[in-house]
Design an enzyme around this catalytic site. Structure first.
Site, PDB file in Angstrom:
ATOM      1  N   CYS A   1      33.957  50.992  39.119  1.00  0.00           N
ATOM      2  CA  CYS A   1      34.845  51.602  38.115  1.00  0.00           C
ATOM      3  C   CYS A   1      35.305  53.021  38.441  1.00  0.00           C
ATOM      4  CB  CYS A   1      34.215  51.595  36.725  1.00  0.00           C
ATOM      5  SG  CYS A   1      33.039  50.299  36.426  1.00  0.00           S
TER       6      CYS A   1
ATOM      7  N   ARG B   1      22.614  47.641  44.121  1.00  0.00           N
ATOM      8  CA  ARG B   1      21.789  47.971  42.953  1.00  0.00           C
ATOM      9  C   ARG B   1      20.321  47.869  43.309  1.00  0.00           C
ATOM     10  NH1 ARG B   1      25.182  45.101  38.049  1.00  0.00           N
ATOM     11  NH2 ARG B   1      27.137  46.167  38.535  1.00  0.00           N
TER      12      ARG B   1
ATOM     13  N   GLN C   1      31.642  42.088  43.729  1.00  0.00           N
ATOM     14  CA  GLN C   1      32.180  41.693  42.432  1.00  0.00           C
ATOM     15  C   GLN C   1      33.680  41.489  42.544  1.00  0.00           C
ATOM     16  OE1 GLN C   1      30.956  45.218  40.207  1.00  0.00           O
ATOM     17  NE2 GLN C   1      30.003  43.857  38.717  1.00  0.00           N
TER      18      GLN C   1
ATOM     19  N   ASP D   1      36.022  42.529  40.746  1.00  0.00           N
ATOM     20  CA  ASP D   1      36.135  43.519  39.702  1.00  0.00           C
ATOM     21  C   ASP D   1      37.608  43.823  39.414  1.00  0.00           C
ATOM     22  OD1 ASP D   1      35.040  45.273  37.968  1.00  0.00           O
ATOM     23  OD2 ASP D   1      34.331  46.686  39.465  1.00  0.00           O
TER      24      ASP D   1
ATOM     25  N   HIS E   1      40.173  46.456  36.694  1.00  0.00           N
ATOM     26  CA  HIS E   1      40.281  47.435  35.617  1.00  0.00           C
ATOM     27  C   HIS E   1      41.720  47.483  35.142  1.00  0.00           C
ATOM     28  CE1 HIS E   1      36.574  48.620  37.669  1.00  0.00           C
ATOM     29  NE2 HIS E   1      36.167  48.841  36.443  1.00  0.00           N
TER      30      HIS E   1
ATOM     31  N   LYS F   1      32.338  43.384  24.120  1.00  0.00           N
ATOM     32  CA  LYS F   1      32.608  42.572  25.314  1.00  0.00           C
ATOM     33  C   LYS F   1      32.562  41.081  25.039  1.00  0.00           C
ATOM     34  CE  LYS F   1      27.985  42.725  27.267  1.00  0.00           C
ATOM     35  NZ  LYS F   1      27.117  43.296  28.254  1.00  0.00           N
TER      36      LYS F   1
ATOM     37  N   HIS G   1      37.435  46.391  31.628  1.00  0.00           N
ATOM     38  CA  HIS G   1      36.790  46.013  32.894  1.00  0.00           C
ATOM     39  C   HIS G   1      36.635  44.495  32.827  1.00  0.00           C
ATOM     40  CE1 HIS G   1      34.582  50.064  33.130  1.00  0.00           C
ATOM     41  NE2 HIS G   1      34.841  49.966  31.852  1.00  0.00           N
TER      42      HIS G   1
HETATM   43 ZN    ZN Z   1      34.300  48.574  35.675  1.00  0.00          ZN
END
Ligand code: ZN
Ligand code: ZN
Length: 570
Positions: free
Chosen positions: A271, A300, A318, A320, A322, A402, A448
């Protein structure tokens, strides 16, 4: 029904945790008890024994549990003053710490026979009500899950309300073991995990073909819907993580390093990088909604004990994305993302997922009115899309509500993969704004989302779901040509070249082996199409296709086969 939502099952599993502790107390009286909750399939209890227990001790503990069940001891519950509770648990520093942290004047005590535990209640009536259970394993843990704290031992078990449910679970377990992705990954030469990189997967050539197919499909889908791909660094200055809040709230999951005596962190999420790109120049309302996608490789920190194949790793990618948009654009953006999830599930062959909407928690930041409006928008988008959902009150992140997707595999298990997260906090942290038509600066809303979630995890779920027999478009080797006799070698080469030309991953087995053994090899490698060529096929210029289930289709023309392969491959 989601087992988590069945209160009877939950009470029984919670009681099974006390039952386990009771048995331990009888067998190993010096043991100090900590906590023991119900889990998805059963229960666990964390404790500190005098001498470390081993796997082989589980049978005796389980036997003792059954003895207590036989005695049908009533399970009672009462409230006592904290001082009395402190006396009862005076030799147990863990329980004393828990007592101190309970805000009420009185605390709950449960009792079965002579065994007491600190607990706020919610049990079955008697130990005789806990019948169908089994201890599954023993592992290491830490007090309050913090590796800085006292190391403990955790015994876990499964428990069910009926013999039938228990047997069903056992059957599923046996099947899951047979098609464990770690086993399939090795048999199919797809990936490995090696001591040199615990929790950091290695993808072999065939595994990489699958990964790239998944990526290719997702890139195409995102591009079609107006997403722009970006790439942001893996290592970024620690200050940035202070600004995003990760350095405080996510610190335990991150790796930190030094470069030129300056602190940096390895990204656990992508992010902040996306926000820096957004903020790299002023943005006009005309650019919104702005959709950035990134296949972000993140790291992680995980305890070595919880690592599990590709399902729980220390590094993963990911899908991912945004979205920076205005509040008015939120609903249509969510609708689009719901469509992306639907398209993905259809493509990979999953049924309708279970959808959860997690709403405002107690510690939420931001304005309640804004929260309510966002939740209403998410509900509306889900309803308009004709999707049923289950509300999880108070389970949203502190920075926004979410949507979560639980996908159901062929072995009856549910996996949480994709999420859509609305975020009111990061636009503040990163001063993410746009210029309105009137020339004012306004905050954007950030969404996200991840559709697969983690590629690695999704890869594992897919592999187990299909028991290794991946659909045609994903199979590393899609087609193997098997010759019956050496005379057809030239014909086989032409066929192979034609298939390769249209992008079908094809191999040719023109060896002297018997056809039956060639078929056996291709079966073992789970290749979707076997093209069998003998004298008859060469003379008639036709092909025979053999499918994994043994069905044969004869007399096909090359044009027909190419057309079909192409259709399956897109
Ligand atoms: Zn994010
Ligand atoms: Zn209890």
């Amino acid at each position: 029904m989601d087992p988590k939502l069945d209160p009877k099952l939950d009470q029984m599993r919670h009681s099974a945790a006390h039952l386990l502790a009771h048995a331990i107390a009888l067998l190993y009286p010096e043991t100090k008890f900590t906590i023991g909750p119900a889990t998805d399939n059963g229960f666990f209890y964390d404790f500190l024994p005098l001498v470390n227990l081993k796997e082989e001790d589980l049978a005796a503990i389980e036997h003792e549990m059954h003895e207590i069940v036989q005695r049908k001891l009533p399970i009672t519950q009462r409230l006592v003053d904290k001082d009395e509770a402190r006396m009862l648990f005076k030799n147990n520093p863990f329980k004393l710490e828990l007592i101190d942290q309970i805000p009420d004047e009185q605390v709950g005590i449960s009792q079965q026979g002579t065994f007491l535990d600190l607990c706020k209640g919610g049990h079955v009536a008697s130990t005789g009500d806990i019948k169908y259970f089994k201890l599954t394993n023993i592992s290491g843990s830490y007090w309050r899950g913090d590796r800085e704290n006292q190391a403990l031992q955790r015994i876990s078990g499964v428990a069910f309300l009926t013999q039938e449910a228990f047997e069903h679970f056992e059957k599923q377990q046996a099947e899951a073991l047979l098609y464990d992705h770690r086993k399939l990954g090795k048999e199919m030469d797809l990936f490995s995990l090696q001591p040199e990189g615990p929790g950091f997967p290695f993808f072999h050539p065939k595994g990489m073909v699958i990964m790239n197919q998944l990526k290719k499909f997702m890139s195409g889908l995102l591009e079609e819907h107006g997403y722009q791909e970006i790439s942001t660094p893996t290592i970024l200055n620690e200050e940035l993580w202070v600004q995003s809040g990760h350095a405080t709230f996510y610190r335990d999951n991150m790796y930190f390093i030094q470069i030129d005596s300056v602190g940096y962190a390895v990204k656990p999420m992508s992010c902040p990088g996306a926000f820096l790109i957004y903020g790299s120049r002023p943005r006009s309302y005309r650019e919104l909604p702005l959709r950035f996608s990134e296949f972000g490789h993140v790291h992680r920190r995980e305890l070595s004990g919880v690592l599990h194949g590709l399902l729980r790793v220390r590094a993963f990618t990911q899908d991912d994305a945004h979205i920076m948009c205005t509040f008015d654009q939120l609903e249509s953006e969510i609708t689009t993302v719901l469509g992306l999830v639907g398209a993905m599930l259809k493509k990979v062959g999953f049924e309708q997922p279970t959808i959860y909407l997690a709403t405002r928690p107690e510690n939420a930041m931001g304005n309640v009115v804004v929260w309510d409006r966002a939740i209403a928008i998410l509900e509306q988008a889900l309803t308009k899309a004709g999707l049923d959902f289950i509300t999880k009150p108070g389970e949203g992140a502190f920075y926004g509500p979410k949507i979560e997707f639980g996908i159901h595999d062929s072995m009856g298990r549910t996996w949480q993969c994709g999420t859509i997260q609305v975020d009111f906090l990061q636009p503040e942290n990163f001063d993410l704004s746009y210029i309105t038509p009137e020339g004012n600066r306004e905050r954007v809303v950030v969404v996200h989302h991840a559709i697969y979630g983690s590629f690695e995890r999704f890869f594992a779920v897919l592999l187990e779901h299909y028991k290794g027999r991946l659909p045609f478009w994903l199979a590393p080797e899609q087609c193997r040509i098997l010759t019956i006799c050496p005379e057809v070698a030239e014909y086989a080469k032409t066929i192979s070249a034609s298939l390769k030309k249209i992008g079908i991953r094809t191999e040719l087995d023109a060896s002297d082996e018997q056809l039956s053994s060639k078929i056996k090899d291709a079966q073992l490698e789970r290749i979707p199409w076997m093209v069998i060529l003998g004298k008859k096929e060469a003379e008639q210029q036709t092909l025979t296709i053999r499918l994994p289930d043994g069905k044969q289709r004869m007399g096909l023309t090359l044009a027909q086969v190419l057309e079909e392969a192409q259709a399956l491959n897109t």
